[in-house]
Design a protein around this motif. Structure first.
Motif, PDB file in Angstrom:
ATOM      1  N   ILE A 188      38.680  20.705 -13.980  1.00 20.52           N
ATOM      2  CA  ILE A 188      39.948  20.681 -13.260  1.00 20.52           C
ATOM      3  C   ILE A 188      39.721  19.803 -12.037  1.00 20.52           C
ATOM      4  CG2 ILE A 188      41.666  22.049 -12.029  1.00 20.52           C
ATOM      5  CD1 ILE A 188      40.915  24.414 -13.779  1.00 20.52           C
ATOM      6  N   CYS A 226      40.240  28.887  -7.951  1.00 27.13           N
ATOM      7  CA  CYS A 226      40.269  29.180  -9.382  1.00 27.13           C
ATOM      8  C   CYS A 226      41.279  30.287  -9.689  1.00 27.13           C
ATOM      9  CB  CYS A 226      38.873  29.575  -9.852  1.00 27.13           C
ATOM     10  SG  CYS A 226      38.710  29.716 -11.643  1.00 27.13           S
ATOM     11  N   CYS A 253      42.375  27.805 -14.860  1.00 27.42           N
ATOM     12  CA  CYS A 253      40.956  27.869 -14.483  1.00 27.42           C
ATOM     13  C   CYS A 253      40.305  29.102 -15.098  1.00 27.42           C
ATOM     14  CB  CYS A 253      40.813  27.894 -12.966  1.00 27.42           C
ATOM     15  SG  CYS A 253      39.083  27.886 -12.412  1.00 27.42           S
ATOM     16  N   PHE A 273      33.971  28.623 -12.621  1.00 27.82           N
ATOM     17  CA  PHE A 273      33.418  27.471 -11.933  1.00 27.82           C
ATOM     18  C   PHE A 273      31.893  27.564 -11.956  1.00 27.82           C
ATOM     19  CE2 PHE A 273      32.219  29.680  -8.032  1.00 27.82           C
ATOM     20  CZ  PHE A 273      33.103  30.754  -8.003  1.00 27.82           C
ATOM     21  N   LEU A 325      35.322  23.209 -11.041  1.00 27.41           N
ATOM     22  CA  LEU A 325      36.235  24.163 -11.658  1.00 27.41           C
ATOM     23  C   LEU A 325      36.430  23.791 -13.119  1.00 27.41           C
ATOM     24  CD1 LEU A 325      38.968  24.510  -8.878  1.00 27.41           C
ATOM     25  CD2 LEU A 325      36.853  25.792  -9.144  1.00 27.41           C
ATOM     26  N   THR A 343      38.208  24.738 -17.159  1.00 25.31           N
ATOM     27  CA  THR A 343      39.245  25.419 -17.937  1.00 25.31           C
ATOM     28  C   THR A 343      38.671  26.239 -19.075  1.00 25.31           C
ATOM     29  OG1 THR A 343      39.520  23.495 -19.386  1.00 25.31           O
ATOM     30  CG2 THR A 343      40.932  23.617 -17.428  1.00 25.31           C
TER      31      THR A 343
END
Length: 490
Positions: free
Chosen positions: A86, A101, A107, A110, A130, A132
């Motif tokens: 991200i 997040c 998200c 991380f 970050l 997905t």
């Protein structure tokens, strides 16, 4: 005229009374009206600020609700793989990364480089990615996974099932009841040509055990070693295998990449010697400890299988080596049976450990003594040593050895240790010897020598004291303290 005067006077009185009544009513109205207005002003503030107080809810408002609070799970030694980012890396604190997040529905978590889930000791920012998608590969990174908050309380767990009735075998093990002695022999089978005569006379002749043999097949050999000499009269089962211990180690160890390559290999010492593996582990550590643990595990498996066949556990288990040369008889069972402990010969307590050449124990303790492989593959070995040996021994130099690891296992399970004076030593020849030690005291390829001079000399002195038999007096008088010889580095 008098009548007209009376009528006029009565009308005047009525008009006056009516006027007074109207004035009183107006005063009362003004007084109560003012009080009502004061009450309205004090109950709810005017304007939008008092809307909620007055029950005026604006259902069309677009003001966002506060973000839901998420839970987080940190994974050490975990890097979320490349891709599914991200944006680019962000230089933020751990708390700021959680907030960012949490605010983004896409998200999943991380990741950042390091070994502490709390980030830098200073609490300052660090470069964070970050993601997905959450996944994990072994690396010296930290991965945080976003967990959805619990909206509904979890139902109460069901009541535990009633305990299963223990089988007779388990009850017999716990109570110490059993029948006979099982003896595991491991090590270099080729040394039997040198040791079998004294072993048959001084060990097998005294204990009269059921013998279990385990070892690797030589390259190109299909039938296993030949020539068990007089041992064949005692052998219950012999099992020889083409070993691939390295593969077994990684298959059976939980989170093997992290536990073996990071956790175990950072602990120095020959407790994790692996040059016997093909190929060795990445540190190429001298010694054959891992193969010893595997051999002991296989021997314990054979004992368990035979106990099921005969429907009765053994009373005692002994562990010894093919290359142990006996100079006098093993102490008889009548002198050892009544003590709930692991009996270990004196000497060879290297660097604060406990002699691991030979032992005799009640059957219930064998799963721990012979359970090093299980402890290693379940990822418990380092924690057990830290618990019992301390961080200075485990994390320092030269680190724990196999003797220390044995001592740690027994201490962790509160198993007592007793000693008897040692009457045997490790022997060798120039032709058949360990890859990690030198053979001394022999001038020809096939003449027997010794691996450790102090062990050989100690056993020789004890054997001269014991001679051909033990007595209660000899059991005490022949003891000799040589612990000062094993305090240095081996």
């Amino acid at each position: 005229q008098r009548l007209l005067l009376l009528l006029a006077l009565a009308g005047s009185l009525v008009l006056h009374a009516s006027a007074e009544y109207d004035d009183d009513e107006d005063d009362e109205y003004e007084q109560h009206g003012a009080n009502d207005e004061d009450d309205d002003e004090g109950s709810c503030p005017a304007g939008p600020a008092g809307a909620e107080c007055r029950g005026e809810v604006d259902y069309g408002s677009t003001t966002p609700h506060p973000a839901r609070r998420h839970e987080w799970k940190a994974f050490e030694g975990c890097a979320i793989p490349a891709g599914n980012d991200i944006g680019g890396p962000e230089y933020v604190t751990i708390e700021q990364a959680k907030q960012k997040c949490a605010a983004d529905e896409a998200c999943a978590g991380f990741t950042f480089e390091g070994s502490d889930p709390q980030g830098p000791l200073s609490g300052g920012p660090i470069w964070v990615n970050l993601k997905t998608v959450f996944d994990c590969v072994d690396a010296e990174w930290i991965g945080y996974r976003k967990l959805e908050p619990q909206r509904i309380a979890a139902p109460a767990p069901p009541p535990p099932p009633p305990p299963k009735p223990k089988d007779k075998h388990a009850i017999a093990l716990e109570s110490g009841r059993g029948r006979g002695i099982a003896l595991c022999l491991t090590g270099q089978v080729r040394m039997l040509g040198t040791t079998h005569l004294t072993m048959e006379q001084y060990l097998l002749g005294v204990l009269k055990p059921d013998v279990f043999l385990y070892g690797p097949k030589e390259p190109g050999q299909e039938d296993g070693p030949t020539g068990a000499y007089g041992l064949k009269n005692y052998v219950v089962e012999a099992r020889w295998e083409h070993e691939d211990i390295r593969t077994q180690l990684y298959q059976e160890t939980r989170s093997a990449g992290r536990v073996i390559d990071l956790e175990y290999l950072e602990v120095q010492g020959n407790w994790f010697g692996n040059q016997c593996l093909d190929p060795p582990l990445r540190d190429n550590r001298p010694g054959s400890a891992i193969c010893l643990y595997y051999n002991q595990k296989k021997c314990l498996d054979m004992i368990r299988e035979h106990e099921e066949v005969r429907a009765d556990p053994y009373e005692f288990v002994a562990i010894s080596r093919f290359d142990f040369r006996w100079l006098s008889p093993h102490p008889p069972m009548d002198m050892l049976r009544d003590v709930d402990a692991v009996w270990i010969p004196s000497g060879s307590d290297w660097e604060g450990g406990i002699n691991d050449r030979h032992a005799l124990m009640p059957r219930k303790h064998a799963d721990v003594y012979l359970g090093a492989w299980k402890m290693v593959t379940e990822g418990e070995a380092k924690d057990v040593m830290l618990d019992t040996l301390g961080s200075m021994k485990v994390n320092g130099y030269p680190g724990p050895n196999t003797e220390c690891f044995l001592k740690a296992r027994l201490a962790y399970h509160n198993i007592n240790i007793e000693r008897f004076a040692n009457v045997a030593y490790l022997t060798c020849t120039q032709r058949v010897k360990s890859r990690w030690t030198q053979c001394y005291g022999t001038a020809t390829n096939d003449a027997p020598g010794w691996l450790y001079k102090e062990e050989m000399e100690h056993a020789t002195r004890i054997a001269k004291c014991v001679r051909s038999s033990w007595t209660a007096k000899k059991f005490e008088d022949c003891k000799e303290d040589i612990s000062h010889l094993y305090r240095g580095f081996r």
